[in-house]
Design a protein around this motif. Structure first.
Motif, mmCIF file in Angstrom:
data_model
loop_
_atom_site.group_PDB
_atom_site.id
_atom_site.type_symbol
_atom_site.label_atom_id
_atom_site.label_comp_id
_atom_site.label_asym_id
_atom_site.label_seq_id
_atom_site.Cartn_x
_atom_site.Cartn_y
_atom_site.Cartn_z
ATOM 1 N N LEU A 19 -1.189 -0.597 5.649
ATOM 2 C CA LEU A 19 -0.832 0.564 6.455
ATOM 3 C C LEU A 19 -2.002 1.540 6.577
ATOM 4 C CD1 LEU A 19 2.792 1.178 5.157
ATOM 5 C CD2 LEU A 19 2.129 0.340 7.408
ATOM 6 N N ARG A 20 -2.729 1.727 5.504
ATOM 7 C CA ARG A 20 -3.896 2.620 5.578
ATOM 8 C C ARG A 20 -4.951 2.042 6.516
ATOM 9 N NH1 ARG A 20 -2.939 3.239 -0.321
ATOM 10 N NH2 ARG A 20 -2.044 5.326 -0.631
ATOM 11 N N HIS A 21 -5.081 0.714 6.494
ATOM 12 C CA HIS A 21 -6.037 0.072 7.394
ATOM 13 C C HIS A 21 -5.645 0.296 8.844
ATOM 14 C CE1 HIS A 21 -7.983 -3.271 9.573
ATOM 15 N NE2 HIS A 21 -8.961 -3.113 8.693
ATOM 16 N N GLU A 22 -4.337 0.462 9.094
ATOM 17 C CA GLU A 22 -3.844 0.678 10.451
ATOM 18 C C GLU A 22 -3.710 2.159 10.782
ATOM 19 O OE1 GLU A 22 -3.457 -1.820 12.612
ATOM 20 O OE2 GLU A 22 -4.208 -3.122 11.013
ATOM 21 N N ASP A 23 -4.403 3.020 10.018
ATOM 22 C CA ASP A 23 -4.468 4.469 10.282
ATOM 23 C C ASP A 23 -3.152 5.192 10.028
ATOM 24 O OD1 ASP A 23 -7.162 4.270 11.036
ATOM 25 O OD2 ASP A 23 -6.617 3.806 13.104
ATOM 26 N N GLU A 32 8.812 3.412 -7.325
ATOM 27 C CA GLU A 32 8.221 2.248 -6.648
ATOM 28 C C GLU A 32 8.421 2.299 -5.139
ATOM 29 O OE1 GLU A 32 8.273 -1.619 -9.126
ATOM 30 O OE2 GLU A 32 10.223 -0.676 -9.509
ATOM 31 N N GLY A 33 7.908 3.346 -4.520
ATOM 32 C CA GLY A 33 8.093 3.495 -3.082
ATOM 33 C C GLY A 33 6.882 4.089 -2.398
ATOM 34 N N LEU A 34 6.938 4.112 -1.074
ATOM 35 C CA LEU A 34 5.891 4.695 -0.245
ATOM 36 C C LEU A 34 6.541 5.589 0.801
ATOM 37 C CD1 LEU A 34 3.674 1.534 0.527
ATOM 38 C CD2 LEU A 34 3.223 3.290 -1.208
ATOM 39 N N GLU A 35 5.906 6.718 1.076
ATOM 40 C CA GLU A 35 6.280 7.557 2.194
ATOM 41 C C GLU A 35 5.184 7.413 3.241
ATOM 42 O OE1 GLU A 35 8.760 11.519 2.344
ATOM 43 O OE2 GLU A 35 6.690 11.922 1.701
ATOM 44 N N VAL A 36 5.554 7.074 4.475
ATOM 45 C CA VAL A 36 4.580 6.654 5.479
ATOM 46 C C VAL A 36 4.744 7.471 6.750
ATOM 47 C CG1 VAL A 36 3.648 4.709 6.773
ATOM 48 C CG2 VAL A 36 4.728 4.309 4.543
ATOM 49 N N LEU A 37 3.622 7.991 7.254
ATOM 50 C CA LEU A 37 3.563 8.603 8.576
ATOM 51 C C LEU A 37 2.802 7.635 9.468
ATOM 52 C CD1 LEU A 37 4.201 11.109 10.318
ATOM 53 C CD2 LEU A 37 1.951 12.013 9.668
ATOM 54 N N SER A 38 3.518 6.969 10.382
ATOM 55 C CA SER A 38 2.963 5.823 11.115
ATOM 56 C C SER A 38 2.592 6.180 12.537
ATOM 57 C CB SER A 38 3.985 4.674 11.157
ATOM 58 O OG SER A 38 4.389 4.298 9.869
ATOM 59 N N PRO A 39 1.459 5.675 13.024
ATOM 60 C CA PRO A 39 1.144 5.798 14.452
ATOM 61 C C PRO A 39 2.032 4.856 15.263
ATOM 62 C CG PRO A 39 -0.537 4.512 13.333
ATOM 63 C CD PRO A 39 0.386 5.022 12.265
ATOM 64 N N PRO A 40 2.113 5.050 16.574
ATOM 65 C CA PRO A 40 3.029 4.237 17.399
ATOM 66 C C PRO A 40 2.849 2.722 17.246
ATOM 67 C CG PRO A 40 2.281 6.122 18.657
ATOM 68 C CD PRO A 40 1.512 6.161 17.367
ATOM 69 N N PRO A 41 1.621 2.145 17.216
ATOM 70 C CA PRO A 41 1.528 0.682 17.078
ATOM 71 C C PRO A 41 2.172 0.168 15.791
ATOM 72 C CG PRO A 41 -0.570 1.595 17.812
ATOM 73 C CD PRO A 41 0.288 2.754 17.430
ATOM 74 N N TRP A 73 10.420 -9.050 6.416
ATOM 75 C CA TRP A 73 9.206 -8.235 6.326
ATOM 76 C C TRP A 73 7.931 -9.044 6.490
ATOM 77 C CZ3 TRP A 73 8.322 -3.184 6.710
ATOM 78 C CH2 TRP A 73 9.427 -2.338 6.677
ATOM 79 N N LEU A 74 7.939 -10.301 6.111
ATOM 80 C CA LEU A 74 6.750 -11.130 6.355
ATOM 81 C C LEU A 74 6.489 -11.254 7.857
ATOM 82 C CD1 LEU A 74 7.002 -14.000 3.714
ATOM 83 C CD2 LEU A 74 5.524 -11.994 3.678
ATOM 84 N N ASP A 75 7.569 -11.395 8.642
ATOM 85 C CA ASP A 75 7.402 -11.467 10.096
ATOM 86 C C ASP A 75 6.900 -10.127 10.648
ATOM 87 O OD1 ASP A 75 8.303 -14.107 10.227
ATOM 88 O OD2 ASP A 75 10.389 -13.467 10.274
ATOM 89 N N ARG A 76 7.382 -9.026 10.094
ATOM 90 C CA ARG A 76 6.912 -7.714 10.562
ATOM 91 C C ARG A 76 5.424 -7.531 10.261
ATOM 92 N NH1 ARG A 76 11.613 -3.211 9.216
ATOM 93 N NH2 ARG A 76 13.422 -4.602 9.249
ATOM 94 N N PHE A 77 5.021 -7.914 9.030
ATOM 95 C CA PHE A 77 3.604 -7.809 8.683
ATOM 96 C C PHE A 77 2.756 -8.699 9.587
ATOM 97 C CE2 PHE A 77 5.067 -6.762 4.136
ATOM 98 C CZ PHE A 77 5.068 -5.404 4.408
ATOM 99 N N ALA A 78 3.292 -9.875 9.917
ATOM 100 C CA ALA A 78 2.551 -10.784 10.795
ATOM 101 C C ALA A 78 2.351 -10.155 12.177
ATOM 102 C CB ALA A 78 3.287 -12.117 10.912
ATOM 103 N N ARG A 79 3.382 -9.466 12.692
ATOM 104 C CA ARG A 79 3.234 -8.783 13.986
ATOM 105 C C ARG A 79 2.161 -7.704 13.915
ATOM 106 N NH1 ARG A 79 9.014 -8.928 14.078
ATOM 107 N NH2 ARG A 79 9.103 -6.723 13.495
ATOM 108 N N LEU A 80 2.110 -7.010 12.781
ATOM 109 C CA LEU A 80 1.128 -5.944 12.635
ATOM 110 C C LEU A 80 -0.288 -6.496 12.516
ATOM 111 C CD1 LEU A 80 0.639 -2.917 12.352
ATOM 112 C CD2 LEU A 80 1.084 -3.121 9.893
ATOM 113 N N LEU A 81 -0.434 -7.600 11.807
ATOM 114 C CA LEU A 81 -1.762 -8.191 11.621
ATOM 115 C C LEU A 81 -2.259 -8.889 12.872
ATOM 116 C CD1 LEU A 81 -1.354 -9.645 8.029
ATOM 117 C CD2 LEU A 81 -3.052 -7.952 8.730
ATOM 118 N N GLY A 82 -1.337 -9.493 13.634
ATOM 119 C CA GLY A 82 -1.756 -10.246 14.813
ATOM 120 C C GLY A 82 -2.617 -11.437 14.404
ATOM 121 N N PRO A 83 -3.688 -11.703 15.161
ATOM 122 C CA PRO A 83 -4.528 -12.866 14.849
ATOM 123 C C PRO A 83 -5.523 -12.627 13.720
ATOM 124 C CG PRO A 83 -5.356 -11.765 16.799
ATOM 125 C CD PRO A 83 -4.087 -11.057 16.423
#
Length: 379
Positions: A19-23, A32-41, A73-83
């Motif tokens: 997530l940090r890599h994706e800004d 054991e949690g994260l609070e995330v402020l996410s950009p639109p992508p 969640w593996l599928d969600r991470f895959a969408r975020l990573l792309g190729p």
């Protein structure tokens, strides 16, 4: 190699780094949690809001979504990573020490029942391995996800599973300083897509079957238990109806009614068996995840295979990490079983079953020479 992120702590660390890599702005919260402020992508790829909470442990922070490997969640991470991350290249420059007794090493690894061989020489060399990772999902009454791998030496065509075992747990981080290849290092060329695909189509199924075996055994055990339960229940119904019909005269309405009940129990039993078959039918889906190109030094054995008056030269690599000589894959099945047989026509190295008799006419033939079937009867 693909990192093991099965533990909650590792999955949380992986998610935060991604997530940090994706800004995204990420802050750790308890438990054991994260609070995330996410950009639109990131919001679109992960299906989360602009401000979200993610939980990774048994106890979740207030308002958090649970993140784990058992969901999507593996599928969600895959969408975020792309190729990205689908292809990685790493160079290992370990000092490649040759085995102390090459003749003994070769004799231990290469076992031929109908031919002889002779070691012509051992020389240092460089090779490329392709390590291909596949994600498989098996679904029946239960679901199981797992990773299956195929590794191939591009210089010799060997499928050295021992290399995978030796590299298990070893990480190859992008930030690591990569050794520089010597100027005189001669690498085998990369295989084209069609050749790699043909290899995977033959090498992956037996590895999937081996990985699925515990899952299938458990499924068959549950299926057998349910079949026994159905049989006992409907058999009791059938016997009880026939007991009541026994001794009653032919054509008696009570006898007819009980015989109809017995027949209905049989029909219901067969229908329930069909339902069980559909319930336990297994569907397996496989998708490619990533490929690691691993470049490293080896010691290459030049070996002469002799069968009657013909001979053939083969190359086998000694891998210094696995500390083993890589046995050649069966030219017909890509299997690694021993011993091997050598065919008369092209001197293919094959497992005994690949040089066995044809089930149609009984003539023995080489499955590597004749992949389409028996040359005599086309069986």
């Amino acid at each position: 190699m693909q990192p093991d992120i099965a533990e909650p702590g590792r999955l949380q660390t992986f998610t935060a780094a991604l997530l940090r890599h994706e800004d995204a702005l990420v802050e750790s919260i308890e438990p054991e949690g994260l609070e995330v402020l996410s950009p639109p992508p990131v919001q679109r790829a992960l299906g989360v809001g602009e401000l979200s909470r993610l939980g990774f442990g048994t106890s979740l922070p207030p308002g958090a979504q649970r993140v784990g490997l058992e969901g999507d969640w593996l599928d969600r991470f895959a969408r975020l990573l792309g190729p990205r991350g689908r292809w990685t290249r790493r160079v290992l420059a370990n000092e490649a020490k040759a085995p102390g007794d090459p003749e003994r090493t070769l004799g231990h690894e290469l076992v031929l029942d109908n031919a002889t061989f002779r070691l012509l020489g051992v020389e240092p060399a460089w090779t490329r391995y392709l390590v291909l990772d596949f994600r498989a999902s098996a679904v029946s009454d239960d679901k199981r996800d797992f990773i299956s791998r195929v590794v191939v030496n591009l210089a010799t065509g060997a499928l050295p599973d021992a290399v995978l075992a030796a590299l298990d747990g070893r990480t190859f981080d992008a930030g690591d300083a990569e050794p520089v290849l010597p100027a005189d290092a001669a690498l085998p060329p990369l295989w084209d897509r069609a050749r790699v695909a043909a290899l995977v189509q033959r090498a992956l199924p037996p590895r999937l079957e081996a990985a699925l075996e515990p899952f299938v055994k458990g499924m068959r055990r549950r299926l057998g238990r349910d079949q026994d339960r159905l049989y006992r229940y409907h058999n009791d119904l059938h016997l009880e109806a026939m007991r009541r019909a026994f001794g009653l005269p032919e054509g008696d309405p009570k006898r007819i009614r009980e015989e109809q009940r017995a027949a209905a129990a049989g029909r219901e039993y067969r229908a329930k068996l069909d339902d069980l078959q559909r319930q336990y039918a297994t569907r397996v889906t496989v998708e490619w995840v990533q490929t690691l190109e691993l470049v490293m030094p080896v010691h290459r054995f030049s070996v002469q295979i002799r069968r009657r008056k013909a001979d053939r030269l083969v190359a086998l690599d000694w891998n210094p990490v696995a500390r083993r000589l890589e046995a050649p894959a069966c030219d017909a099945t890509l299997g690694l079983e021993r011993p091997r047989l050598v065919c008369d026509d092209a001197l293919h190295l094959v497992v005994p079953a690949a040089l066995g008799p044809c089930p149609g006419c009984g003539r023995a033939y080489c499955r590597a020479c004749h992949r389409g079937g028996c040359p005599k009867c086309s069986h």
